[in-house]
Design an enzyme around this catalytic site. Structure first.
Site, short mmCIF file in Angstrom:
data_model
loop_
_atom_site.label_atom_id
_atom_site.label_comp_id
_atom_site.label_asym_id
_atom_site.label_seq_id
_atom_site.Cartn_x
_atom_site.Cartn_y
_atom_site.Cartn_z
N ASP A 63 -6.02 -6.72 4.60
CA ASP A 63 -7.19 -6.24 3.87
C ASP A 63 -8.04 -7.42 3.42
OD1 ASP A 63 -8.92 -4.61 2.48
OD2 ASP A 63 -7.60 -4.32 0.77
N ASP B 80 -1.79 -18.24 2.48
CA ASP B 80 -2.75 -19.06 1.73
C ASP B 80 -3.29 -20.19 2.61
OD1 ASP B 80 -0.08 -19.73 1.62
OD2 ASP B 80 -0.09 -20.49 -0.43
N LYS C 169 4.09 -14.41 4.09
CA LYS C 169 4.36 -15.21 2.89
C LYS C 169 5.87 -15.22 2.70
CE LYS C 169 3.01 -17.40 -0.91
NZ LYS C 169 2.18 -18.62 -0.96
N TYR D 49 0.82 -1.21 0.00
CA TYR D 49 0.00 0.00 0.00
C TYR D 49 0.86 1.27 0.00
CZ TYR D 49 -4.31 -2.54 0.47
OH TYR D 49 -5.37 -3.35 0.23
MG MG Z 1 -10.80 -3.66 2.29
#
Ligand code: MG
Ligand code: NAI
Length: 348
Positions: A243, A219, A185, A133
């Protein structure tokens, strides 16, 4: 002098109120009237942002709005529409940056049983400023295609990782939680999320014997959340994974209509629903105000008014469960205003 007189006359806590876009004004109106019935401790300073602010002053994040939050250090915000692709940058992201709201706290607690799972109780804590982000995004031209290659460089800092992970452990301590699961990850994004995992292992040592620690690859974590959410307690993760997983967790408790969130920093805290401005149902009077109302309950907890927060959550539970009054997204037929009135009568 004037200030101290004002303070002695009222015990109200000044807070910025942003009605927002789409269904924002409808759900904010509902939340404010329910809080009033509860004996709201907040003195609202109403300010605009998003499309509503563009329409008024041509700026999605006006100076006055920023100044109001700087002054009050506390805000309740309706959802803001972000144009996809072009247009202006997300105002939500700008607000997080402006006030260094590094922690996004998203509790998911089963309120209405009868979904796939009965007793979900997970709080996801998302790093709110860095990762992908931070968005150094650009295109590279090849031949006559100016957008032949798209690139995005994200970053995580050691300081930022330590700050959010420590926040998660402290949250666990203060809220009687038992375990923190760090989601990453690091097998593929070895540097970007490896630094996060490394920081987690270091900080977990300080809480050994008090808060358990485990790590999961994102995952696998997504699958385990869907199969057996009961094994999770507090989750801490990087921006993008947070998110995605927080919407997944909202789905486990019946959807976005019940998912609140808080953006917390040292300088300010902004509370909001996880959902967006829902343009498809805006103006129809059927928006569910409960996610924003649960965010207001988090805001009450934040300022130490835990008794009011508990009364608010109880009124929500009784109205939706015992009285069965729900908006269409939760399988009911109630309009926003009917639900609001029902909540007020349960509080009174
Ligand atoms: Mg969102
Ligand atoms: P959305 O969350 O607005 O809507 C997704 C679906 O859920 C829609 O079908 C909507 O009707 C439904 N829904 C959402 N909240 C609801 C509620 N309170 N009651 C009943 N139904 C509800 O997500 P979408 O459509 O992807 O985004 C719309 C706009 O909102 C976009 O401009 C997006 O950028 C923005 N957005 C803003 C956020 C914020 O201000 N924090 C967060 C997420 C999206």
């Amino acid at each position: 002098m004037q200030e101290s007189r004002r303070m002695s006359q009222t015990t109200k806590i000044p807070a910025t109120l942003i009605p927002g876009d789409g269904i924002g004004p409808e759900i904010v109106e509902s939340v404010v009237s329910v809080l009033d019935a509860l004996g709201s401790p907040f003195e609202w300073d109403s300010q605009y942002a998003g499309m509503a602010a563009i329409a008024r002053v041509g700026d999605p994040l006006p100076r006055e709005t920023i100044q109001s939050i700087h002054h009050n250090k506390l805000a309740l915000k309706g959802p803001l529409t972000t144009p996809t692709g072009g247009g202006y940058r997300s105002v939500n992201v700008q607000l997080r940056k402006e006030f260094e709201l590094f922690a996004n706290v998203r509790p998911a607690l089963t309120l209405i049983p009868g979904g796939r799972f009965e007793n979900v109780d997970i709080t996801l804590i998302r790093e709110n400023l860095d990762g992908f982000y931070a968005a150094f995004e650009h295109y590279m031209p090849i031949g006559d295609d100016p957008h032949a290659v798209a690139m995005c460089a994200g970053f995580n800092t050691r300081t930022g990782c330590h700050r959010i992970i420590r926040y998660a452990f402290e949250y666990a301590m203060q809220n009687g939680r038992k375990k923190v699961t760090l989601v990453h990850k690091a097998n593929i994004l070895k540097a970007l999320t490896g630094i996060f995992l490394e920081a987690g292992k270091e900080i977990a040592k300080e809480y050994e014997g008090r808060i358990a620690f485990e790590e999961r690859i994102v995952d696998a974590c997504a699958m385990q959340l869907v199969l057996d959410p009961g094994r999770f307690d507090v989750i801490v993760t990087t921006n993008l994974f947070g998110d995605i997983l927080s919407d997944l967790i909202a789905g486990l408790i019946g959807g976005l209509g019940l998912a609140p969130g808080g953006n917390i920093g040292k300088q300010a805290a902004i509370f909001e629903a996880v959902h967006g401005s829902a343009p498809d149902i805006a103006g129809k009077g059927i928006a569910n105000p409960l996610a924003l109302m649960l965010a207001a309950a988090m805001m009450l907890d934040h300022v130490g008014k835990t008794d009011l927060a508990t009364r608010l959550r109880n009124a929500i539970r009784i109205t939706t469960l015992e009285d069965g009054i729900r908006t269409p997204d939760l399988g009911g037929t109630a309009k926003t205003r009917e639900l609001t009135q029902a909540l007020i009568s349960r509080i009174g």
